[in-house]
Write a protein that holds these residues in place. Sequence first.
Motif, PDB file in Angstrom:
ATOM      1  N   MET A 179     -11.283  -8.279  -7.123  1.00 45.21           N
ATOM      2  CA  MET A 179     -12.699  -8.109  -7.416  1.00 45.21           C
ATOM      3  C   MET A 179     -12.765  -7.163  -8.596  1.00 45.21           C
ATOM      4  SD  MET A 179     -14.478  -9.850  -5.302  1.00 45.21           S
ATOM      5  CE  MET A 179     -16.112  -9.129  -5.338  1.00 45.21           C
ATOM      6  N   LEU A 180     -13.574  -7.537  -9.574  1.00 45.20           N
ATOM      7  CA  LEU A 180     -13.654  -6.685 -10.755  1.00 45.20           C
ATOM      8  C   LEU A 180     -15.097  -6.230 -10.935  1.00 45.20           C
ATOM      9  CD1 LEU A 180     -11.294  -9.091 -12.477  1.00 45.20           C
ATOM     10  CD2 LEU A 180     -10.767  -6.684 -12.195  1.00 45.20           C
ATOM     11  N   TYR A 181     -15.353  -5.584 -12.072  1.00 43.00           N
ATOM     12  CA  TYR A 181     -16.720  -5.108 -12.318  1.00 43.00           C
ATOM     13  C   TYR A 181     -17.580  -6.277 -12.788  1.00 43.00           C
ATOM     14  CZ  TYR A 181     -14.497  -0.610 -11.858  1.00 43.00           C
ATOM     15  OH  TYR A 181     -13.796   0.457 -11.371  1.00 43.00           O
ATOM     16  N   ASN A 237      -7.388 -10.224  -3.159  1.00 37.90           N
ATOM     17  CA  ASN A 237      -8.613 -10.876  -3.572  1.00 37.90           C
ATOM     18  C   ASN A 237      -9.205 -10.024  -4.681  1.00 37.90           C
ATOM     19  OD1 ASN A 237     -10.929 -12.285  -3.810  1.00 37.90           O
ATOM     20  ND2 ASN A 237     -11.698 -11.831  -1.753  1.00 37.90           N
ATOM     21  N   ASN A 264       0.824  -1.214   0.000  1.00 37.89           N
ATOM     22  CA  ASN A 264       0.000   0.000   0.000  1.00 37.89           C
ATOM     23  C   ASN A 264       0.858   1.264   0.000  1.00 37.89           C
ATOM     24  OD1 ASN A 264      -2.501  -1.213  -0.107  1.00 37.89           O
ATOM     25  ND2 ASN A 264      -2.725  -1.334   2.120  1.00 37.89           N
ATOM     26  N   SER A 277      -4.178  -7.419  -6.477  1.00 35.30           N
ATOM     27  CA  SER A 277      -4.532  -7.400  -5.053  1.00 35.30           C
ATOM     28  C   SER A 277      -4.794  -8.809  -4.539  1.00 35.30           C
ATOM     29  CB  SER A 277      -5.743  -6.512  -4.816  1.00 35.30           C
ATOM     30  OG  SER A 277      -6.848  -7.055  -5.476  1.00 35.30           O
ATOM     31  N   SER A 307     -15.556  -3.407  -2.854  1.00 37.81           N
ATOM     32  CA  SER A 307     -15.177  -4.535  -3.698  1.00 37.81           C
ATOM     33  C   SER A 307     -13.690  -4.498  -4.042  1.00 37.81           C
ATOM     34  CB  SER A 307     -16.004  -4.529  -4.978  1.00 37.81           C
ATOM     35  OG  SER A 307     -15.530  -3.543  -5.847  1.00 37.81           O
ATOM     36  N   PHE A 346      -0.393  -3.826 -10.411  1.00 41.25           N
ATOM     37  CA  PHE A 346      -0.774  -4.291  -9.080  1.00 41.25           C
ATOM     38  C   PHE A 346      -1.812  -5.405  -9.171  1.00 41.25           C
ATOM     39  CE2 PHE A 346      -3.964  -3.273  -5.587  1.00 41.25           C
ATOM     40  CZ  PHE A 346      -3.320  -4.021  -4.626  1.00 41.25           C
ATOM     41  N   LYS A 371      -9.209   0.452  -5.512  1.00 44.51           N
ATOM     42  CA  LYS A 371      -7.779   0.262  -5.341  1.00 44.51           C
ATOM     43  C   LYS A 371      -7.111  -0.054  -6.673  1.00 44.51           C
ATOM     44  CE  LYS A 371      -6.182  -2.891  -2.330  1.00 44.51           C
ATOM     45  NZ  LYS A 371      -6.133  -3.796  -1.164  1.00 44.51           N
ATOM     46  N   LEU A 372      -7.762  -0.956  -7.382  1.00 45.76           N
ATOM     47  CA  LEU A 372      -7.197  -1.411  -8.645  1.00 45.76           C
ATOM     48  C   LEU A 372      -7.104  -0.255  -9.639  1.00 45.76           C
ATOM     49  CD1 LEU A 372      -6.222  -4.159  -9.219  1.00 45.76           C
ATOM     50  CD2 LEU A 372      -8.402  -4.733 -10.284  1.00 45.76           C
ATOM     51  N   VAL A 410      -8.585   4.469   0.468  1.00 41.44           N
ATOM     52  CA  VAL A 410      -9.170   3.620  -0.571  1.00 41.44           C
ATOM     53  C   VAL A 410      -8.900   2.134  -0.355  1.00 41.44           C
ATOM     54  CG1 VAL A 410      -9.000   5.409  -2.301  1.00 41.44           C
ATOM     55  CG2 VAL A 410      -7.131   3.799  -2.047  1.00 41.44           C
ATOM     56  N   ARG A 411      -8.122   1.780   0.664  1.00 45.54           N
ATOM     57  CA  ARG A 411      -7.748   0.373   0.823  1.00 45.54           C
ATOM     58  C   ARG A 411      -8.956  -0.513   1.132  1.00 45.54           C
ATOM     59  NH1 ARG A 411      -4.345   0.500   5.541  1.00 45.54           N
ATOM     60  NH2 ARG A 411      -5.582   2.340   5.916  1.00 45.54           N
ATOM     61  N   PHE A 442      -9.167  -1.410 -17.656  1.00 46.38           N
ATOM     62  CA  PHE A 442      -7.932  -1.226 -16.887  1.00 46.38           C
ATOM     63  C   PHE A 442      -6.728  -0.997 -17.802  1.00 46.38           C
ATOM     64  CE2 PHE A 442     -10.552  -3.181 -13.565  1.00 46.38           C
ATOM     65  CZ  PHE A 442     -10.363  -2.234 -12.574  1.00 46.38           C
ATOM     66  N   PHE A 454      -1.301   4.513  -1.365  1.00 45.99           N
ATOM     67  CA  PHE A 454      -2.639   4.452  -0.779  1.00 45.99           C
ATOM     68  C   PHE A 454      -2.620   5.005   0.642  1.00 45.99           C
ATOM     69  CE2 PHE A 454      -3.902   0.605  -3.593  1.00 45.99           C
ATOM     70  CZ  PHE A 454      -4.178   1.460  -4.635  1.00 45.99           C
ATOM     71  N   ILE A 455      -1.455   4.907   1.293  1.00 40.29           N
ATOM     72  CA  ILE A 455      -1.270   5.491   2.624  1.00 40.29           C
ATOM     73  C   ILE A 455       0.059   6.219   2.639  1.00 40.29           C
ATOM     74  CG2 ILE A 455      -2.684   3.935   4.036  1.00 40.29           C
ATOM     75  CD1 ILE A 455      -0.297   2.125   4.364  1.00 40.29           C
ATOM     76  N   THR A 476     -12.268  -2.528  -6.415  1.00 38.98           N
ATOM     77  CA  THR A 476     -11.953  -2.013  -7.746  1.00 38.98           C
ATOM     78  C   THR A 476     -11.394  -0.597  -7.673  1.00 38.98           C
ATOM     79  OG1 THR A 476     -14.306  -1.514  -7.910  1.00 38.98           O
ATOM     80  CG2 THR A 476     -13.530  -3.423  -9.107  1.00 38.98           C
TER      81      THR A 476
END
Lengths: 246, 441
Positions: free
Chosen positions: A91-93, A89, A52, A87, B146, A85, B150-151, B440-441, A105, A57-58, B148
């Motif tokens: 998760m996509l649209y 787990n 992160n 992640s 979900s 990147f 982050k992605l 956003v994490r 993307f 992100f932080i 996304t």
Amino acid sequence: MTTLQPILKADDLSKRYEDGVLALDHLNLEVRGGEVYCLLGANGAGKTTTINLFLNFIPPTTGTCFIKGIDVNKDPLEAKKYVAFVSENVMLYGNFTARQNLDFFAKLGGKPNLTKEQYYQVMRRVSLQEKAFEQRVKTYSKGMRQKLGISIAIIKDAAGILLDEPTSGLDPKAAEEFQETLAELKGEGKAILMSTHDIFRAKEIGDRVGIMKEGRLVMERTREELQYEDLVKIYIDYMKSEPLTA
Amino acid sequence: MIGVIYKREILDHLKSAKFLIGFCLTLAIAVAATVINVQDYGRRLQDYRAAQRDLPANKFDIQIFRPPEVLSVLVQGKDRTLGNKASVNYMNIPDRLTGYMSERSTPRPKSLSGFGSVDFAFLVRVVLSLLVIFLAYDAVAEEKQSGTLKLALANALPRSSLLIGKAAAGLTVVLGSLLAAAAVAVLIMMVHPAVDLSGADAARILSLVAASALYLTVFYMLSLLVSAAVKRPATALMVLLQLWIFLVVVYPNLGVSIAENFYKLPTDREMAEKKVAAFAPYGDELKKVQAAYFGGDRSQPTGMRYFELQSLRSRLWNDVDRELSLRLSGQLERARWISILSPAALFNRVVERYARTDIEEYDRFLASVERYWKTKYMDFQVLFYKDLPAYRKAATPPFEHPAEGTSEAWAATAPQIVVLALLALIFFAAASTAFLRKDVR
Ligand SMILES: Nc1ncnc2c1ncn2[C@@H]1O[C@H](COP(=O)(O)OP(=O)(O)O)[C@@H](O)[C@H]1O
Ligand SMILES: [Mg+2]
């Protein structure tokens, strides 16, 4: 064919969260092009925090992340051009097909003009079944999503790749295929930083392996060194040892 | 980058079940409400024309009818409820309108209470604002949950671009639905034989749709703000629904009831007493003249004086009525001040003004009646005593009620529009701040 300059570099990196938890304690590491760096560590060791920080992100408490020499905290948008990147787990649209997700993307990743065939090639490369290419992602299993997540990282064609426990939840066959993909990417000269619990895979794929405990990098070994040492034993010894903080 | 986000968001909305359901519901309500309201308008127009046609040939007692407003089909407002007939004679300046042929009387001429029936304004105020909430509550919160978000933000994508792309797409979908509903409603109006839309009506319809767009933008930005500020989409939805109930249902009506309770109006009895007191100095003289007149003294001076005293009484009573009317307006103003931050109350005020179905239009009509009484009508009645043959020959002077110009309506609604625009801006600014700071994490 490793590069001399590190593509991913953490310099004296610390992170103390607002609630006082010191999640990362003066971490130093470097990943060169063509190198796979595996971060091993139990839950809560600080692996995700490290990633992160690389993605801005932080904000770090001390220290700096560099991507291709660019200070992530100073110029995050420029830095993020050179890193992909995956992640923990993915998760996509869900309402979109695999190709539509990939297309979106890819465009965000700075690849606006790819063809359908190019998308298909990338998805074949991570051995996603052909019939799933035009299926909505909400019908996907976790393993399929993970594969698609990796193809998203591949298509960006960035110099650095950050993977946060990418194999957790993959079946053995998928994990095997994943490892092959990773080897290919390494062959292409990517700098890969991957966090994982999986010691065996870390030993097989990692050019360097670091063990994290309570936010500190407590051990680092190269592939050569590991030929003479038993990584499993080292790891378990570290896990068993006394807590670092009193 | 904004374009990439925009395209994906639009597609995402169009694929979502909630949008499809909401859109179909919107169109269905637009059709049903307009069909019912346009038929009602047609009937009221027929009633009006029949009443005009069947006017008794009476030069002394004059019936004035207020025609139904054509835009009441879209915004019913007070058009149906506040009466449409005034009886004018020299003993009375009307202080309120009654129903056609006095079939319905309106005891309290200015009921404050807000919202009318199911019409286009209702569709926007209630149905579309809810649709906005359902479309936008998860704009940020869902993607955060979900992962996304982050992605997406792992790329060289400025957060501001992401938010602007999302907002632009959400607004496109919302305003597209609004335009579709408006188009359907206007089309239904245009094919109805009773409806005849002028250029000025078209301008007012456009203004009405623009005000609706602004109102929905306020709700969109509010939803975006909540979505960016909370962690989970379910929380966002709950917060937004509660805010919606407060802003659309509770708060505007609260304003009305607070104003009604704390800003007391004189009772009918007090009013009657005031009227008696106002005319008291002339009471005895009127009794005398009346007795002489009905005793058979039809001489010009007696008749003239009798007429003068009665019209004087009308004027004095009218002054008392005006005082009440001013107080009512004061009460109304207060209710509006209290509801100044309710987008729904602001919206209603604006669209009723554009449709000419607000209380102000009713007041303008009454003012026209009063002006008519004080000028043309009275000048005409005086002839009866001064020049009877001329009175007999002359036709009753026509009543006129000039329509309010569109630019005047714009000027009158400028404060509400400004407040709505400010609310939208403030909510968007707050949403941006929340999103730029968001973990956003
Ligand atoms: N947002 C946060 N606030 C406070 N503490 C956190 C937060 N995120 C993680 N931590 C703590 O930081 C430490 C490192 O967490 P993490 O980096 O997620 O570990 P890992 O990915 O190796 O399992 C843990 O003790 C965790 O509880
Ligand atoms: Mg982790």
